[in-house]
Write an enzyme that holds these catalytic residues in place. Structure first.
Site: not given
Ligand code: BGC
Ligand code: BGC
Length: 850
Positions: A325, A527
């Site tokens: 991830d 998230e």
């Molecule tokens: C990204 C996401 C990623 C997240 C995690 C974001 O800046 O665009 O895809 O899941 O950072 O830190």
């Molecule tokens: C998320 C994933 C996602 C990845 C890419 C991560 O932060 O947990 O679900 O696929 O970012 O954007």
């Protein structure tokens, strides 16, 4: 034709669900790997293909080590150019949430395709003697192609769990694949197969259900939609993409529902509750599996060789790609995010290392580790074989450049009438009727209807997280050229039927309406920021008291009210429920808000409406801190319909209060919270340059663009820190002692983070401050430029940030791992001393948060 694959899908799912729910040992043939207790030995659904395996072997023989390692890297499009894809033999790229071609949010499908073509052509331009391996592009199209302006957006997974219709989900997967192909993309990080067990988890809406059987069935259907059926001519055909089952394993089971937290479950519990979505998607030949940020019994999944290699690869016979991830490798003990032999040795094949120079460093470090023997060549060859196998199966070796891959290459494909109709149908099927007293629903459309509530005419509020941006909380109407709000859906239907409809967010009206529909709910979040933590609870009213007031006002005026709750998960809404005549759970429903009016309005001609089919895929809480096993307000599977009218009596509102959130005892006494001295001797100053390289400095030292000096008293405690930022793109300094602290009690006691600051030279650019709670928290900081700029030069000034203010920005106060972090992107010089968390007792102190 269509019925054949569908029947097969149902047969496969039924088999899996029966197989697993019986908990019987594997009836399938045994394989070479030793049987692991409790885990079925799944049979590889696509048998070995001699031609493909032969091709892999031939390619491997001709690939230089640099190319093998390059294939294992996955940088983000903002941090890798086509030229670098060529130079480093990059195997795949991703756009994270909120990353667009040329950084342009409004990039057209042609611009997405053009970048896909550029990467592809770069990957094919190899030196003589080196085999050309097409690069592939991954994205999170988790409710339609949600990163692309103009795409039809489907309801999020929790809604689809309520609809619980595998064929509907398969069609959504298929439409999403078409949308992706229309922009030149190959690989979707979906479906999430998490079984979300605690609604406090902010990603609950990405989970189909807390019922593993529903998750298994819908995930398999989703994969069938994205990839086509294994061993069928639809499989990875021109309008299909590679799917991902994520996040392996236990992401929905963390303590407190913490994102990236720990699932304190043994293997039997994982098998029984959290593995079914893997069994079912593996049976549908899902080609990739993403590892979870979370841990299982304290061990970060990214380093869990047993579960990744022994179980997933050897026992379950997964022969595709295991991908890490986003930036997760730093979670593995002994690793940093650009150096992690342990993750590769645990079985991870593709490393999602989004930033630069992390990924070039990772390449260099990995090559060195292969040369030193720390990572075996055999492990690298296994990883690369898997990458090649998936690419060969996907047909990418034989396909033309991305823009020419299918007929779906025009703008409109992002949002065809079929896609819109499908999304609207999905809304209708997913709505759950919690209450409908005295048959207030369906509403006759020729009436005078008031639409109220702050989410009624706002696409952003109905689409939720992972929408255009990562958190989905910064979207504007311009981002949704093809969407319909809930109000607009009512407007067209009611006007066509000769009724009248008005919208007022706060529920104002001139003529008393016959009925009011009040649309409200959760804000979009993704998230971490969606987690319910600190002083918060599941009680919705606590977070947003306004909708209840609107409902009360309308009820007092004798107007029947229909509450429409737009949220990713169940919340405690008993107060709102009691003030409404009818209550509809609408989830995050996507771009087609018209689906609500379809169900809430009676058909003008027949007098009949569509009926409710949605059933709760999660239990509904009756208390602010509902945990697994508590008495719910509504059970799993609850959902009324017009066909079976039932009046719901008043629900209790006298549940025990939770003044201090769910993690402190209700009898907690704020005055007993202990102040914390954060200038202690264990603290070290940690400097990070451009957020990309980091270094711990223990004494006066100059380093790249950021100079730091730490002065220690004879006793060892830090007395003063002098820092000087030198015009760099966002450097930071963090004061840390390696401990993780809960500041919950301090938050509840109203404490503030306090320190003295002496500005030596005013900042030339922005300055941010925060307390950290893990590497991803760095995304949200409090900007203090304005405040800092008004402080007198060369003068010690006491300043503070209330913890409540810090928690508002990053609500993870129970896992704080730094005293203070300051970022600046320009020139700035300051000194700092006496850092502590305590009650305020200095009237002259300046609040940096205001
Ligand atoms: C990204 C996401 C990623 C997240 C995690 C974001 O800046 O665009 O895809 O899941 O950072 O830190
Ligand atoms: C998320 C994933 C996602 C990845 C890419 C991560 O932060 O947990 O679900 O696929 O970012 O954007």
């Amino acid at each position: 034709m269509a019925s054949y694959p569908c029947a097969r899908l149902i047969a496969i799912i039924t088999l899996i669900v029966i197989l697993i729910s019986c908990g019987k040992p594997d009836p399938l043939p045994q394989h070479a790997a030793p049987q692991q207790p409790g885990w079925p030995a799944l049979k590889p659904v696509i048998g070995p293909n001699a031609a493909i395996e032969q091709r892999i072997k031939a390619l491997l023989e001709n690939m230089p080590l640099e190319q093998k390692i390059g294939q294992m890297m996955q940088p983000s499009i903002a941090h890798v150019s086509p030229e670098e894809v060529k130079r480093y033999y990059i195997g795949s790229v991703l756009n994270g949430g909120g990353m667009f071609p040329n950084g342009n949010r409004y990039a057209t499908p042609q611009e997405w395709q053009a970048l896909a073509d550029a990467y592809y052509q770069a990957s094919m331009a190899v030196p003589d003697g080196v085999p050309a391996i097409p690069v592939i592009w991954a994205t999170d199209a988790v409710h339609g192609h949600n990163n692309v302006v103009g795409a039809t957006l489907f309801p999020h997974n929790s809604a689809l769990g309520a609809a619980n219709n595998p064929e509907l989900v398969r069609l959504i997967g298929a439409a999403t694949a078409q949308q992706m192909v229309a922009t030149g993309l190959d690989w979707n990080f979906a479906p999430t197969v998490a079984v979300a067990k605690n609604a406090r988890w902010g990603r609950t809406y990405e989970s189909f259900s807390e019922n593993p059987g529903i998750v298994a069935a819908l995930s398999a259907a989703y994969v069938a939609g994205l990839q086509g059926y294994p061993n069928d001519k639809s499989f990875l055909n021109t309008d299909k993409v590679i799917a991902t089952a994520k996040h392996f394993i236990g992401d929905g089971a963390t303590t407190r529902g913490d994102d990236q937290g720990d699932a304190d479950l043994n293997e039997q519990q994982l098998i029984a509750e959290h593995a079914l979505g893997y069994f079912s998607t593996l049976s549908m030949a899902v080609q990739t599996v993403m590892i979870s940020y979370s841990s299982v019994q304290g061990l970060p999944m990214h380093g869990n060789k047993h579960l990744i290699t022994d179980i997933l690869k050897n026992q379950l016979h997964f022969d595709g790609i295991v991908v890490s991830d986003w930036n997760a490798l730093g979670h593995v003990p002994g690793c940093t995010r650009d150096n992690c032999a342990a993750a590769i040795n645990a079985g991870i094949d593709v490393l999602m290392v989004p930033y630069k120079p992390d990924w070039p460093n990772m390449i260099a470090n990995t090559i060195a580790q292969v040369k030193s023997g720390e990572i075996s060549m055999q492990r690298i060859d296994d990883a690369v074989s898997r990458i090649l196998r998936v690419k060969l199966r996907s047909g990418v070796f034989n396909k033309p450049k991305p823009s020419q891959r299918s007929e779906f290459t025009y703008d409109t494909y992002l949002s065809t009438p079929e896609h819109k109709a499908l999304a609207r149908r999905a809304v209708r099927e997913s709505l759950v009727l919690l209450k409908n007293n005295d048959g207030v629903l369906p509403i006759a459309p020729n009436k005078n209807i008031l639409i109220a509530g702050d989410a009624a005419n706002n696409v952003s509020r109905q689409t939720g997280g992972w929408t255009i941006s990562w958190q989905g909380d910064d979207t504007t109407p311009k981002d949704f050229p093809v969407a319909t709000t809930v109000f607009q859906g009512f407007e067209s239907a009611v006007q066509a039927a000769g009724g009248t409809v008005h919208y007022s967010a706060t529920g104002e009206y001139e003529v008393i309406p016959d009925v009011a529909v009040v649309v409200f709910g959760e804000r979009p979040a993704a998230e971490m920021s969606g987690d319910i933590e600190n002083l918060n609870t599941l009680e919705f009213n606590h977070e947003d008291p306004e909708p209840l007031k609107v409902l009360q006002k309308l009820k007092a005026a004798g107007i029947p009210t229909v509450a429409v709750f737009i949220a990713g998960r169940p919340r405690l809404i008993n107060k709102e429920l009691n003030q409404s005549s009818a209550f509809v759970m609408a989830w995050f429903l996507g771009s087609e808000g018209g689906g609500i009016a379809d169900l809430l309005l009676a058909n003008q001609n027949s007098g009949k409406s569509f009926d409710f089919q949605g059933k709760l895929p999660f239990v509904w809480p009756a208390t602010p801190c509902h945990v697994l096993g508590s008495q719910p307000q509504f059970n799993l599977g609850y959902g009324l319909s017009y066909a079976q009218p039932v009046n719901l009596s008043t629900v209790p509102e006298d549940y025990p209060p939770r003044t201090y959130g769910c993690d402190l005892p209700e009898k907690f006494v704020p005055s007993s919270a202990k102040p914390i001295d954060l200038s202690g001797s264990d603290f070290q100053l940690h400097l990070e340059l451009k957020s990309l390289e980091s270094k711990i400095i223990s004494d006066s030292e100059t380093w790249h663009g950021l100079r730091g000096a730490v002065q220690r008293k004879p006793a060892g405690a830090i007395s003063q820190i002098d820092l000087e930022w030198q015009d760099a793109p966002r450097n930071n300094a963090v004061l840390q002692d390696g401990k993780v602290r809960s500041l919950l009690a301090n938050l509840a006691a109203g404490h503030a983070l306090q320190f003295e600051i002496k500005v030596n030279q005013k900042p030339s650019a922005k300055v941010w401050a925060k307390m950290e709670c893990g590497h991803l928290c760095a995304a949200d900081t409090l900007e203090i430029t304005q405040k800092i700029s008004t402080l007198p030069i060369s003068h010690w000034q006491q300043v503070y940030m209330p913890l409540a203010c810090i928690a508002k920005n990053r609500s993870d106060l129970f896992k704080i791992n730094s005293g203070l972090r300051i970022d600046s992107s320009g020139y700035f010089s300051m000194s700092l001393r006496h850092l502590k968390v305590a009650a305020l007792n200095d009237d002259d102190a300046i609040n940096l948060c205001e």
